[in-house]
Design a protein around this motif. Structure first.
Motif, short mmCIF file in Angstrom:
data_model
loop_
_atom_site.label_atom_id
_atom_site.label_comp_id
_atom_site.label_asym_id
_atom_site.label_seq_id
_atom_site.Cartn_x
_atom_site.Cartn_y
_atom_site.Cartn_z
N TYR A 14 2.37 -2.53 -4.91
CA TYR A 14 1.02 -2.01 -5.35
C TYR A 14 0.52 -1.46 -4.60
N SER A 30 -3.12 2.07 -4.41
CA SER A 30 -4.75 2.17 -4.79
C SER A 30 -3.33 4.19 -4.97
N LYS A 50 -7.58 1.89 -8.55
CA LYS A 50 -7.97 0.67 -7.35
C LYS A 50 -6.55 -0.16 -7.31
N GLU A 51 -5.45 0.08 -8.38
CA GLU A 51 -4.33 -1.04 -8.44
C GLU A 51 -3.64 -0.42 -9.48
N GLU A 52 -2.59 0.30 -9.25
CA GLU A 52 -1.50 0.90 -9.40
C GLU A 52 0.58 -0.07 -9.05
N ILE A 53 1.40 -0.02 -10.30
CA ILE A 53 2.89 -0.44 -9.47
C ILE A 53 3.55 0.04 -9.69
N LEU A 76 -1.07 -1.82 -0.66
CA LEU A 76 -1.46 -2.80 -0.73
C LEU A 76 -0.94 -3.57 -0.75
N LYS A 112 -9.61 -2.07 -12.69
CA LYS A 112 -8.91 -3.43 -12.99
C LYS A 112 -7.56 -3.28 -14.04
#
Length: 211
Positions: free
Chosen positions: A9, A11, A64-67, A95, A204
């Motif tokens: 995870y 950002s 804010k969050e990528e995977i 993260l 999100k």
């Protein structure tokens, strides 16, 4: 040795938001190699590392969050996040990491778009959205049409600190979704209103976990 599949995870902010999807894959490949992490590669004439992003990231998108998931030949050390953050370019931050013992699917996403536009932008944008507009795209001679209302769960348009802020809640349907930039582009073309996108941020992402 059996491969270990890990889920990372991270950002992404400016200026790293302008790294293309392909270059982002190459970047992480080089970083893992620098940390002596042995990646699993595909078979065939043109083998490449098994690094898969859950959703490709358009150029310019902050998040804010990528995977992404990666298969390794060996187990990763507990310090992998700390070590990656020491060598990542500006705008990227790891993260957390977990073993990918399941599969995940994106269910819906929240975006914020900031644009420079005229005072009555929101008035015209609301008018546009009430028409149940569609986005048309042509690729390799094929035209696809996506009705915005089929993917958009909600939106809000407001003036914030001199700019226009549009918040989108977008649903993912059978792996397909619409991009906020495409909605704004369609609106701008139909109403002949100039608007400069200052920033697009994925705030999100909600996931479904499948065993």
């Amino acid at each position: 040795m059996l491969a270990n599949r890990y889920r990372f995870y991270f950002s992404r902010d400016l200026p790293a938001a302008f790294i293309s999807h392909l270059d982002m894959t190459r970047l992480f490949e080089r970083l893992f190699r620098r940390l002596d992490v042995k990646l699993k590669f595909t078979q065939g004439f043109n083998p490449h590392p098994k690094i898969v992003f859950i959703l490709p990231m358009p150029v310019g998108l902050c998040s804010k969050e990528e995977i992404f998931e990666v298969e390794c030949e060996n187990e990763l050390e507990s310090s992998i996040i700390e070590n990656l953050n020491k060598i990542l370019p500006e705008g990227l931050k790891m993260l957390k990491v977990e073993l990918a013992t399941d599969k995940i699917q994106v269910s819906d996403m929240y975006y914020q778009c900031f644009v420079e536009a005229e005072e009555e932008f929101c008035k015209y944008f609301d008018e546009f959205m009430k028409k149940s507009p569609a986005i048309k795209k042509e690729k390799e001679g094929k035209v696809t049409v996506k009705k915005i209302s089929d993917f958009l769960l909600s939106y809000e348009c407001e003036k914030v600190d001199g700019n226009i802020k549009i918040s989108f809640h977008i649903n993912v349907v059978n792996g397909s979704y619409i991009k906020p930039e495409d909605i704004l582009r369609e609106f701008s073309q139909e109403y002949n209103i100039e608007c400069r996108i200052v920033k697009v941020e994925k705030v999100k992402v909600n996931y479904k976990r499948v065993i």
